[in-house]
Motif scaffolding. Structure first.
Motif, PDB file in Angstrom:
ATOM      1  N   ILE A 128     -49.708  57.254 -13.422  1.00  0.00           N
ATOM      2  CA  ILE A 128     -50.460  56.634 -14.517  1.00  0.00           C
ATOM      3  C   ILE A 128     -51.605  55.797 -13.968  1.00  0.00           C
ATOM      4  N   MET A 129     -51.330  55.026 -12.930  1.00  0.00           N
ATOM      5  CA  MET A 129     -52.368  54.163 -12.364  1.00  0.00           C
ATOM      6  C   MET A 129     -53.534  54.991 -11.835  1.00  0.00           C
ATOM      7  N   THR A 130     -53.252  56.185 -11.350  1.00  0.00           N
ATOM      8  CA  THR A 130     -54.326  57.076 -10.904  1.00  0.00           C
ATOM      9  C   THR A 130     -55.210  57.473 -12.068  1.00  0.00           C
ATOM     10  N   LEU A 131     -54.607  57.824 -13.198  1.00  0.00           N
ATOM     11  CA  LEU A 131     -55.382  58.276 -14.361  1.00  0.00           C
ATOM     12  C   LEU A 131     -56.245  57.180 -14.943  1.00  0.00           C
ATOM     13  N   ILE A 132     -55.760  55.922 -14.958  1.00  0.00           N
ATOM     14  CA  ILE A 132     -56.509  54.852 -15.611  1.00  0.00           C
ATOM     15  C   ILE A 132     -57.478  54.151 -14.666  1.00  0.00           C
ATOM     16  N   ASP A 133     -57.572  54.625 -13.450  1.00  0.00           N
ATOM     17  CA  ASP A 133     -58.514  54.040 -12.503  1.00  0.00           C
ATOM     18  C   ASP A 133     -59.935  54.155 -13.064  1.00  0.00           C
ATOM     19  N   GLY A 134     -60.646  53.031 -13.102  1.00  0.00           N
ATOM     20  CA  GLY A 134     -62.021  53.052 -13.566  1.00  0.00           C
ATOM     21  C   GLY A 134     -62.236  52.623 -15.003  1.00  0.00           C
ATOM     22  N   VAL A 135     -61.188  52.372 -15.775  1.00  0.00           N
ATOM     23  CA  VAL A 135     -61.385  51.902 -17.147  1.00  0.00           C
ATOM     24  C   VAL A 135     -61.813  50.438 -17.119  1.00  0.00           C
ATOM     25  N   ALA A 136     -62.320  49.935 -18.239  1.00  0.00           N
ATOM     26  CA  ALA A 136     -62.828  48.570 -18.312  1.00  0.00           C
ATOM     27  C   ALA A 136     -61.745  47.560 -17.956  1.00  0.00           C
ATOM     28  N   GLU A 137     -62.132  46.541 -17.196  1.00  0.00           N
ATOM     29  CA  GLU A 137     -61.186  45.520 -16.765  1.00  0.00           C
ATOM     30  C   GLU A 137     -60.524  44.827 -17.949  1.00  0.00           C
ATOM     31  N   SER A 138     -61.263  44.654 -19.047  1.00  0.00           N
ATOM     32  CA  SER A 138     -60.707  43.966 -20.217  1.00  0.00           C
ATOM     33  C   SER A 138     -59.504  44.705 -20.785  1.00  0.00           C
ATOM     34  N   LEU A 139     -59.472  46.033 -20.637  1.00  0.00           N
ATOM     35  CA  LEU A 139     -58.354  46.822 -21.151  1.00  0.00           C
ATOM     36  C   LEU A 139     -57.145  46.778 -20.229  1.00  0.00           C
ATOM     37  N   LEU A 140     -57.342  46.285 -19.020  1.00  0.00           N
ATOM     38  CA  LEU A 140     -56.250  46.209 -18.053  1.00  0.00           C
ATOM     39  C   LEU A 140     -55.579  44.840 -18.029  1.00  0.00           C
ATOM     40  N   GLU A 141     -56.081  43.917 -18.844  1.00  0.00           N
ATOM     41  CA  GLU A 141     -55.468  42.594 -18.914  1.00  0.00           C
ATOM     42  C   GLU A 141     -54.178  42.670 -19.723  1.00  0.00           C
ATOM     43  N   PRO A 142     -53.145  41.947 -19.316  1.00  0.00           N
ATOM     44  CA  PRO A 142     -51.881  41.956 -20.052  1.00  0.00           C
ATOM     45  C   PRO A 142     -52.067  41.419 -21.479  1.00  0.00           C
ATOM     46  N   PRO A 143     -51.339  41.972 -22.451  1.00  0.00           N
ATOM     47  CA  PRO A 143     -50.473  43.139 -22.295  1.00  0.00           C
ATOM     48  C   PRO A 143     -51.264  44.444 -22.316  1.00  0.00           C
ATOM     49  N   LEU A 151     -57.711  55.430 -26.420  1.00  0.00           N
ATOM     50  CA  LEU A 151     -58.702  55.687 -27.459  1.00  0.00           C
ATOM     51  C   LEU A 151     -59.934  54.789 -27.420  1.00  0.00           C
ATOM     52  N   HIS A 152     -59.920  53.716 -26.655  1.00  0.00           N
ATOM     53  CA  HIS A 152     -61.076  52.819 -26.612  1.00  0.00           C
ATOM     54  C   HIS A 152     -62.247  53.509 -25.906  1.00  0.00           C
ATOM     55  N   PRO A 153     -63.477  53.300 -26.405  1.00  0.00           N
ATOM     56  CA  PRO A 153     -64.651  53.925 -25.760  1.00  0.00           C
ATOM     57  C   PRO A 153     -64.845  53.515 -24.309  1.00  0.00           C
ATOM     58  N   GLN A 154     -64.277  52.363 -23.904  1.00  0.00           N
ATOM     59  CA  GLN A 154     -64.360  51.951 -22.508  1.00  0.00           C
ATOM     60  C   GLN A 154     -63.062  52.244 -21.749  1.00  0.00           C
ATOM     61  N   GLY A 155     -62.177  52.977 -22.401  1.00  0.00           N
ATOM     62  CA  GLY A 155     -60.928  53.374 -21.776  1.00  0.00           C
ATOM     63  C   GLY A 155     -60.984  54.818 -21.327  1.00  0.00           C
ATOM     64  N   LEU A 156     -59.953  55.570 -21.658  1.00  0.00           N
ATOM     65  CA  LEU A 156     -59.884  56.971 -21.243  1.00  0.00           C
ATOM     66  C   LEU A 156     -60.614  57.912 -22.186  1.00  0.00           C
ATOM     67  N   ALA A 157     -60.938  57.448 -23.390  1.00  0.00           N
ATOM     68  CA  ALA A 157     -61.506  58.332 -24.411  1.00  0.00           C
ATOM     69  C   ALA A 157     -62.690  59.175 -23.914  1.00  0.00           C
ATOM     70  N   PRO A 158     -63.665  58.612 -23.208  1.00  0.00           N
ATOM     71  CA  PRO A 158     -64.795  59.443 -22.769  1.00  0.00           C
ATOM     72  C   PRO A 158     -64.398  60.543 -21.792  1.00  0.00           C
ATOM     73  N   ARG A 159     -63.227  60.404 -21.156  1.00  0.00           N
ATOM     74  CA  ARG A 159     -62.790  61.405 -20.177  1.00  0.00           C
ATOM     75  C   ARG A 159     -61.817  62.424 -20.765  1.00  0.00           C
ATOM     76  N   ILE A 160     -61.376  62.209 -21.990  1.00  0.00           N
ATOM     77  CA  ILE A 160     -60.465  63.162 -22.630  1.00  0.00           C
ATOM     78  C   ILE A 160     -61.286  64.299 -23.216  1.00  0.00           C
ATOM     79  N   ARG A 161     -61.059  65.491 -22.713  1.00  0.00           N
ATOM     80  CA  ARG A 161     -61.910  66.629 -23.071  1.00  0.00           C
ATOM     81  C   ARG A 161     -61.606  67.166 -24.472  1.00  0.00           C
ATOM     82  N   ASN A 162     -60.413  66.925 -24.968  1.00  0.00           N
ATOM     83  CA  ASN A 162     -60.057  67.330 -26.343  1.00  0.00           C
ATOM     84  C   ASN A 162     -59.721  66.082 -27.153  1.00  0.00           C
TER      85      ASN A 162
END
Length: 268
Positions: A128-143, A151-162
């Motif tokens: 999982i940590m490999t997949l989320i590498d590079g997302v916005a730091e704000s999304l990695l703050e607990p929790p 789904l966040h535009p600064q998360g994985l959403a731009p990299r999800i092809r479908n």
């Protein structure tokens, strides 16, 4: 979105009726399941009869009421809650935590994580940590929240092809949870992530060779490659604790040989 029963100002009768109607079960059918009578069920629902503690639990079981809500039914009927809600970091759940860590660690190099009722990540492996590498730091703050990450535009959403199909799947999953659980925080999370902007169309990115997917895949870009996964979610059987009842273990199964080979090269 599906509506759900509300506890505000209600006794056990109206609450049981709301759960019965939500499950689309008649009074007679429920009475037969619970070894009671339709007359008694009617009296309970209208407040003319106070059910025993055993009857409340029996009806809740047949109506598939979540553990947290079974406690609410007991309280509404004047009884003490039956199921504890133990913090996950409590020593009493030490064996559970160790078991979860071994489980998701043993699943490497493939991604796996554990979330609570609000999709907050309570454990994750290196996949999982490999997949989320590079997302916005704000999304990695607990929790850390799995839905925001996805789904966040600064998360994985731009990299999800479908993205459009995967987003629809995640929102439907949340809707089912909202219908099952009485949770305003979950509803608020749904409204937040459903409002995130969505591109008009997914990027054109067909696999080199047709893949006979047996379930909707998550197709996500990672360092110039498109990886494909099938999601599987597991929960604990017959939980006796609210915290444990609301945990879900999600594993991402590689959906094609190229994904298997790539992940194995990352985490030997």
């Amino acid at each position: 979105m599906t509506t759900h029963p509300s506890t505000a100002g209600q006794g056990v009768g109206p609450l049981l009726r709301a759960w019965r109607e939500q499950r689309r079960v008649s009074q007679l059918e429920l009475a037969l399941r619970a070894d009671s009578s339709a007359r008694h069920i009617s009296f309970v629902e209208t407040g003319r009869s106070r059910p025993s503690e055993e009857m409340v639990l029996r009806l809740a079981e047949y109506l598939d009421v979540p553990v947290r809500e079974r406690n609410a039914l007991l309280l509404a009927a004047g009884y003490a809650p039956r199921y504890p809600e133990t913090p996950l970091d409590d020593p009493a759940l030490g064996a559970l935590r160790e078991g979860i860590e071994r489980l998701i660690g043993g699943y490497e190099p493939y991604p796996a994580l554990v979330v609570d009722a609000l999709y907050n990540v309570v454990a994750a492996n290196r996949g999982i940590m490999t997949l989320i590498d590079g997302v916005a730091e704000s999304l990695l703050e607990p929790p850390l929240n799995a839905m925001r990450l996805a789904l966040h535009p600064q998360g994985l959403a731009p990299r999800i092809r479908n993205l459009r199909a995967w987003r629809g799947h995640l929102l439907e999953q949340m809707e089912r949870q909202i219908a099952l659980h009485r949770s305003e925080p979950l509803r608020a999370l749904y409204e937040e992530v459903a409002a995130y902007p969505v591109p008009e169309a997914d990027p054109v990115d067909e696999p080199a060779e047709p893949v006979p997917y047996f379930a909707l895949p998550l197709r996500i870009e990672h360092e110039g490659r498109t990886l494909s996964f099938i999601s599987s979610i597991a929960t604990f059987n017959t939980p006796m604790d609210v915290t444990v009842a609301e945990l879900a273990i999600e594993t991402l199964l590689p959906a094609d040989p190229a994904t298997v080979k790539y992940l194995q090269s990352l985490l030997p």
